[in-house]
Enzyme design. Structure first.
Site, PDB file in Angstrom:
ATOM      1  CE  LYS A 189      -5.406 -15.780  -3.093  1.00 15.72           C
ATOM      2  NZ  LYS A 189      -6.118 -14.716  -2.357  1.00 15.72           N
ATOM      3  N   GLY A 240       2.959  -9.535  -3.122  1.00 16.95           N
ATOM      4  CA  GLY A 240       2.522  -9.568  -1.729  1.00 16.95           C
ATOM      5  C   GLY A 240       3.717  -9.487  -0.807  1.00 16.95           C
ATOM      6  CB  SER A 241       4.035 -10.053   2.786  1.00 19.66           C
ATOM      7  OG  SER A 241       3.549 -11.364   2.896  1.00 19.66           O
ATOM      8  CB  THR A 242       9.286 -10.788   2.188  1.00 22.95           C
ATOM      9  OG1 THR A 242       9.575  -9.620   1.399  1.00 22.95           O
ATOM     10  CG2 THR A 242      10.497 -11.706   2.169  1.00 22.95           C
ATOM     11  CB  ALA A 243       5.951 -13.632   5.421  1.00 27.77           C
ATOM     12  CB  THR A 244       2.682 -14.517   1.363  1.00 28.14           C
ATOM     13  OG1 THR A 244       2.097 -14.007   2.563  1.00 28.14           O
ATOM     14  CG2 THR A 244       1.704 -15.468   0.723  1.00 28.14           C
ATOM     15  N   GLY A 245       5.623 -14.745  -0.026  1.00 31.85           N
ATOM     16  CA  GLY A 245       6.440 -15.068  -1.193  1.00 31.85           C
ATOM     17  C   GLY A 245       7.288 -16.321  -0.954  1.00 31.85           C
ATOM     18  CD  GLU A 394       6.737  -3.656   3.301  1.00 31.16           C
ATOM     19  OE1 GLU A 394       6.392  -4.795   3.640  1.00 31.16           O
ATOM     20  OE2 GLU A 394       6.731  -3.265   2.118  1.00 31.16           O
TER      21      GLU A 394
HETATM   22  P1  NAD Z   1       0.134 -11.041   1.659  1.00 29.39           P
HETATM   23  O1  NAD Z   1       1.416 -11.715   1.382  1.00 29.39           O
HETATM   24  O2  NAD Z   1      -0.457 -11.162   3.002  1.00 29.39           O
HETATM   25  O3  NAD Z   1      -0.999 -11.523   0.640  1.00 29.39           O
HETATM   26  C1  NAD Z   1      -0.810 -11.459  -0.768  1.00 29.39           C
HETATM   27  C2  NAD Z   1      -1.686 -12.500  -1.439  1.00 29.39           C
HETATM   28  O4  NAD Z   1      -1.192 -13.804  -1.106  1.00 29.39           O
HETATM   29  C3  NAD Z   1      -3.151 -12.463  -1.025  1.00 29.39           C
HETATM   30  O5  NAD Z   1      -3.931 -12.645  -2.197  1.00 29.39           O
HETATM   31  C4  NAD Z   1      -3.255 -13.685  -0.119  1.00 29.39           C
HETATM   32  O6  NAD Z   1      -4.553 -14.232  -0.077  1.00 29.39           O
HETATM   33  C5  NAD Z   1      -2.285 -14.651  -0.765  1.00 29.39           C
HETATM   34  N1  NAD Z   1      -1.782 -15.729   0.089  1.00 29.39           N
HETATM   35  C6  NAD Z   1      -1.748 -15.804   1.443  1.00 29.39           C
HETATM   36  N2  NAD Z   1      -1.171 -16.960   1.850  1.00 29.39           N
HETATM   37  C7  NAD Z   1      -0.816 -17.634   0.731  1.00 29.39           C
HETATM   38  C8  NAD Z   1      -0.143 -18.869   0.498  1.00 29.39           C
HETATM   39  N3  NAD Z   1       0.278 -19.649   1.488  1.00 29.39           N
HETATM   40  N4  NAD Z   1       0.085 -19.241  -0.781  1.00 29.39           N
HETATM   41  C9  NAD Z   1      -0.295 -18.435  -1.810  1.00 29.39           C
HETATM   42  N5  NAD Z   1      -0.938 -17.249  -1.644  1.00 29.39           N
HETATM   43  C10 NAD Z   1      -1.196 -16.860  -0.390  1.00 29.39           C
HETATM   44  O7  NAD Z   1       0.402  -9.524   1.270  1.00 29.39           O
HETATM   45  P2  NAD Z   1      -0.547  -8.274   1.481  1.00 29.39           P
HETATM   46  O8  NAD Z   1      -0.574  -7.989   2.958  1.00 29.39           O
HETATM   47  O9  NAD Z   1      -1.830  -8.492   0.735  1.00 29.39           O
HETATM   48  O10 NAD Z   1       0.244  -7.132   0.720  1.00 29.39           O
HETATM   49  C11 NAD Z   1       1.185  -6.300   1.341  1.00 29.39           C
HETATM   50  C12 NAD Z   1       2.598  -6.713   0.957  1.00 29.39           C
HETATM   51  O11 NAD Z   1       2.724  -6.736  -0.450  1.00 29.39           O
HETATM   52  C13 NAD Z   1       3.661  -5.744   1.452  1.00 29.39           C
HETATM   53  O12 NAD Z   1       4.766  -6.436   1.980  1.00 29.39           O
HETATM   54  C14 NAD Z   1       4.080  -5.010   0.191  1.00 29.39           C
HETATM   55  O13 NAD Z   1       5.359  -4.451   0.247  1.00 29.39           O
HETATM   56  C15 NAD Z   1       3.933  -6.073  -0.826  1.00 29.39           C
HETATM   57  N6  NAD Z   1       3.782  -5.496  -2.153  1.00 29.39           N
HETATM   58  C16 NAD Z   1       4.798  -5.635  -3.049  1.00 29.39           C
HETATM   59  C17 NAD Z   1       4.708  -5.052  -4.300  1.00 29.39           C
HETATM   60  C18 NAD Z   1       5.820  -5.181  -5.296  1.00 29.39           C
HETATM   61  O14 NAD Z   1       5.577  -4.951  -6.466  1.00 29.39           O
HETATM   62  N7  NAD Z   1       7.017  -5.535  -4.913  1.00 29.39           N
HETATM   63  C19 NAD Z   1       3.563  -4.347  -4.640  1.00 29.39           C
HETATM   64  C20 NAD Z   1       2.543  -4.228  -3.713  1.00 29.39           C
HETATM   65  C21 NAD Z   1       2.666  -4.826  -2.466  1.00 29.39           C
END
Ligand code: NAD
Length: 490
Positions: A189, A240-245, A394
């Site tokens: 996704k 993705g972001s730490t919050a979503t992680g 960040e």
């Molecule tokens: P995000 O967390 O907003 O979204 C990431 C993904 O998660 C998207 O596909 C989104 O649709 C999905 N998502 C949203 N809510 C969800 C949920 N409740 N359950 C499951 N999936 C959900 O992140 P972003 O804004 O797309 O990306 C930016 C962030 O990603 C930054 O914090 C960046 O540092 C981080 N990032 C980390 C790495 C790494 O390798 N460590 C690489 C690139 C980006």
């Protein structure tokens, strides 16, 4: 729903796309699936609608997971060599779509076509090709007079992959290739902000992989949660972001899901006393501002020894003045726009905070909000306090603080004083002294007198709240498998 899916013909030779607004389809069970509803995908350089993406529903996601589950027994029963052949063919197919993917990446993500977009697509295709040759052989851990103990790596099942919007091509293919070579099937996704290249990965894959091995479903965030909660998903590979992680981890808890989390960072670059700093100006400029700062491992805090700091800031600012922010399709553009309005608004807020606190910005500092695209000027914040938002958060945009320090203990303490622990770099005249500083940094990767080197054999992952597990290297590949201990009497 499943019946109608099976009625559709399989594309065997996907032609390179020239009309980027033409309809895109989900890939489920090896077939194109068009949805009743779509959502807008914007070009961040203009904020005009670029294309419509399929708005996958919970039913589409169910069908994709079911297709991947059905495909798993036959795919996992193939040998590594057989799966490697498929993946090498996929690399060839992606290569045949190289020009298309580079243009589409710039149009949906914003990064300059001639530099970062070309680099991302080329590196990703190479990655897929090399991953086709990777193997995880059985490991004998005991072999004595009585018995043999070996560790076999077995595939997990269906892997759910969730990607962000900053490097949709690279981060997507970093998941697809290792998951598939190790015998898993996948449902991916993409971010709703940048779904198009990933949808094309699926369309291109239809003529290559057996049906159901790779499924792509675009749509809203709820689809990500559905993947993370689903009992038929064995593992979630999330970037993705730490919050979503945190949410992904919580969603997966109910089914003891394996998770790999690649999350946010606030990387420090430390320039030690006596460093040959002049060549570091362009190096650290691009380390901070490549992809317009929308990079998990961007250098987000530059700590420069006080004896060098003023000269370094001056030269960094002068270098920055020569760089052009603009539409990534223009050959003269060095830095593209911010990918989406949500992130642009976050940056507006951070710029307002910087201004309200009176921090010095020798370069940039003011966003021209009359521009049609999401353009943010390259901005340097000179020596803000450690508790300022620009140091603590960040930013994920082209703004960086350059901070003076006096002692190594002080800078190590400051660099480590964060919930993040993704990566960092140390620059100094004495390699061993710089390595000693690097060893004290609480991060998953530290580069010394070089930066942003990645490789198939090099594990990459975050410490602290920057993530869990790693991607790449034997360790990263192993995370797509279960460890199975097999013992037999001689
Ligand atoms: P995000 O967390 O907003 O979204 C990431 C993904 O998660 C998207 O596909 C989104 O649709 C999905 N998502 C949203 N809510 C969800 C949920 N409740 N359950 C499951 N999936 C959900 O992140 P972003 O804004 O797309 O990306 C930016 C962030 O990603 C930054 O914090 C960046 O540092 C981080 N990032 C980390 C790495 C790494 O390798 N460590 C690489 C690139 C980006």
């Amino acid at each position: 729903m499943t019946d109608t899916l099976l009625d559709r013909p399989v594309d065997t030779a996907d032609a390179a796309r020239t009309d980027f607004a033409a309809p895109y389809a989900l890939t489920i069970g090896g077939q194109r699936v068009e949805t009743n509803t779509t959502f807008d995908v914007f070009n961040p350089a203009t904020n005009a609608v670029l294309a419509q993406a399929p708005d996958g529903t919970a039913e589409h996601m169910e069908a994709a997971i079911a297709a991947a589950k059905q495909a798993f027994p036959a795919w996992s029963a193939l040998s590594w060599d057989e799966r490697g052949d498929y993946i090498a063919r996929y690399a060839d197919a992606l290569e045949a779509h190289r020009e298309e993917l580079i243009t589409l990446l710039t149009l949906e993500q914003g990064k300059p076509r001639h530099s970062m977009a070309t680099g991302e697509v080329d590196a990703s295709i190479k990655w897929v090709r090399e991953t086709a040759t990777r193997r995880l052989p059985d490991e004998v851990v005991e072999d004595n007079a009585d018995h043999i103990v070996l560790i076999e790596r077995t595939p997990l099942g269906v892997v759910g992959a969730i990607t962000p919007w900053n490097f949709p091509v690279l981060l997507g293919l970093w998941k697809i290739a290792p998951a598939l070579i190790s015998g898993n099937t996948m449902v991916m996704k993409p971010s709703p902000y940048t779904p198009l290249c990933t949808l094309r990965f699926g369309e291109i894959a239809q003529g290559i992989f057996p049906a159901g091995v790779l499924n792509i479903v675009s749509g809203g965030n709820a689809l990500g949660q559905q993947l993370a909660e689903h009992p038929d998903i064995a593992k979630v590979s999330f970037t993705g972001s730490t919050a979503t992680g945190r949410k992904v981890m919580a969603s997966g808890a109910g089914t003891i899901k394996r998770v790999t989390l690649e999350l946010g960072g606030n990387d420090a670059a430390i320039v030690l006393e006596g460093a040959d700093w002049k060549p570091l100006v362009p190096t650290l400029f691009w380390a901070a501002f490549g992809n317009s700062g929308q990079w998990c491992i961007a250098s987000k805090r530059l700590y420069v020894h006080r004896s060098i700091h003023a000269d370094f800031v001056k030269a960094f600012v002068e270098y920055g003045r020569t760089k052009t922010v603009g539409d990534g399709m223009d050959a003269g553009t060095d830095l593209g726009p911010i990918q989406n309005r949500m992130q642009y608004d976050k940056l507006r807020d951070l710029f307002a905070d910087t201004k309200a606190n009176g921090y010095a910005t020798p370069l940039g500092g003011t966003i021209d909000e009359t521009l049609a695209g999401n353009f943010v000027p390259v901005t340097v914040v000179d020596n803000p306090p450690e508790d300022s938002r620009i140091v603590r958060e960040e930013p994920f945009g082209p703004i960086v603080p350059i901070i003076a320090f006096d002692t190594i203990d002080e800078v190590v303490a400051k660099a480590n004083d964060t919930q993040f622990g993704l990566a960092g770099s140390v620059w100094g005249p004495d390699r061993d002294a710089a390595i000693a500083v690097a060893r004290r940094l609480e991060t998953g990767t530290v580069w010394v007198n070089e930066i942003h080197i990645h490789g198939l054999e090099i594990p990459f992952g975050g410490h602290k709240q920057s993530g869990l597990g790693v991607e790449n290297g034997a360790e990263g590949l192993a995370e797509f498998t279960n460890s199975k201990t097999l013992m037999f009497r001689k």
